[in-house]
Write an enzyme that holds these catalytic residues in place. Structure first.
Site, PDB file in Angstrom:
ATOM      1  CG  ASP A 186      -2.156  -0.855   1.024  1.00  0.00           C
ATOM      2  OD1 ASP A 186      -2.405  -1.285  -0.116  1.00  0.00           O
ATOM      3  OD2 ASP A 186      -2.877  -1.106   2.011  1.00  0.00           O
TER       4      ASP A 186
ATOM      5  CE  LYS B 107      -8.131   0.581  -1.409  1.00  0.00           C
ATOM      6  NZ  LYS B 107      -7.330  -0.625  -1.283  1.00  0.00           N
TER       7      LYS B 107
ATOM      8  CG  MET C  50      -8.697   6.765   6.451  1.00  0.00           C
ATOM      9  SD  MET C  50      -9.320   5.254   5.668  1.00  0.00           S
ATOM     10  CE  MET C  50     -10.309   4.563   7.013  1.00  0.00           C
TER      11      MET C  50
END
Length: 253
Positions: A33, A55, A168
Site C-alpha cells: 500500500d 489507495k 481518514m
C-alpha cells in the site's frame, strides 16, 4: 496456494513486527500500500516481485476489485502472495474482504497483525487514549465509509465521555466539528497528528471551538489521526520526532 496479510505498522519502519519481517524475507510477490515505508521492502529477496497497489484519498489508484484479482493471479502464478498494508489489515484495512475473496479460489490465508495507528500514533505523541480519572474507554471510527461518508457512529461516540479516535477524517473535519458543536462541546480538546511516527510528524492542538482555523493555518493533510477528548489536553506531550506543534488547549480547564 497461500495469501499472507502483513500489517506494516503506522509508518516508522522499525514498528513492523519481527514475524512480518520474517515473512517478507521469503516473499515471492508483495502487493503493498501507499502508506508502507519504502525501506520495509528492502527486507524482500532481490528477485521478489513488488507491486504498488496503494489507495489514497482524492488520487487515482488501484481499485479494490483490481487488488483482489491481483491477489488471486499472483497466488496462482507464484504459489503464494504477500499483501502488505499500513497499520493493521483488520482495522479499516479491508483485510477480511481480501481473505474472503481469495478463499473462493481455494487460497488459504495467514494474518500477521500490525501495530495500528489508532493507538500507536497518539501514544508516540504522548497522548494516552485511556488513563485513570480522565478516560475509561475509547471509540475508533472511520471518516470515510464505503459510501465515502463519515461514520454514522460518530454522533453516538461524541455523546459519550470516551476518547474518540477518527481515522481518514481530515477532509471531514468541518462536519466532525459540527457534530460536537451541536452537543455544545466547544471546549472539548482535539489533537490532529499528521504523518504520525515519522520525522515529518506534525501535531495541531486545540478545541472543537478553534481547531478549524488552527488546522487550516497548519495546512493539515492526510494521513492524519484525529483524537477528541480530555486526554488530548493532558500535559507531557512528547516532542520527540516533532517538527511542529500548533495551538494548545487550556490544560487547567
Amino acid at each position: 496456494m497461500k495469501l499472507t496479510l502483513i500489517g506494516a505498522g503506522p509508518g516508522d519502519p522499525d514498528l513492523i513486527t519481527m514475524k512480518g519481517i520474517k515473512a517478507l524475507q521469503t516473499a515471492k510477490v508483495v502487493l503493498y500500500d501507499a502508506l508502507v515505508h519504502p525501506s520495509i521492502l528492502e527486507n524482500c529477496p532481490e528477485d521478489c516481485l513488488k507491486i504498488h497497489v496503494g489507495k489514497r484519498f482524492g488520487k487515482v489508484s488501484c481499485g479494490q476489485d483490481e487488488i483482489n484479482k491481483l491477489i488471486v493471479a499472483s497466488a496462482e502464478q507464484h504459489g503464494e502472495v504477500v499483501r502488505l498494508k499500513g497499520g493493521d489489515s483488520f482495522i479499516f484495512g479491508r483485510g477480511y474482504e481480501e481473505i474472503e475473496y481469495a478463499a473462493q479460489f481455494g487460497i488459504e490465508s495467514e494474518v500477521i497483525p500490525g501495530i495500528s495507528s489508532t493507538y500507536a500514533v497518539p501514544a508516540l505523541a504522548g497522548i494516552p487514549l485511556t488513563t485513570r480519572g480522565v478516560s475509561e474507554s475509547f471509540w475508533v471510527v472511520t471518516g470515510t465509509t464505503k459510501s465515502h461518508e463519515l461514520s454514522a457512529d460518530l454522533p453516538w461516540a461524541a455523546r459519550s465521555s470516551a476518547t474518540v479516535v477518527i481515522l481518514m477524517g481530515t477532509h471531514k473535519l468541518e462536519e466532525i466539528v459540527g457534530i460536537y458543536t451541536n452537543l455544545d462541546k466547544f471546549d472539548e480538546p482535539v489533537a490532529i497528528i499528521q504523518n504520525g511516527s515519522l520525522p515529518e510528524q506534525k501535531i495541531v492542538l486545540g478545541t472543537i471551538g478553534n481547531i478549524l482555523p488552527l488546522a487550516k493555518e497548519a495546512d493539515v493533510k492526510s494521513p492524519a489521526v484525529i483524537v477528541i477528548g480530555k486526554v488530548a489536553a493532558l500535559p507531557g506531550l512528547s516532542y520527540q520526532k516533532l517538527e511542529e506543534v500548533i495551538g494548545r488547549p487550556n490544560l487547567t480547564a
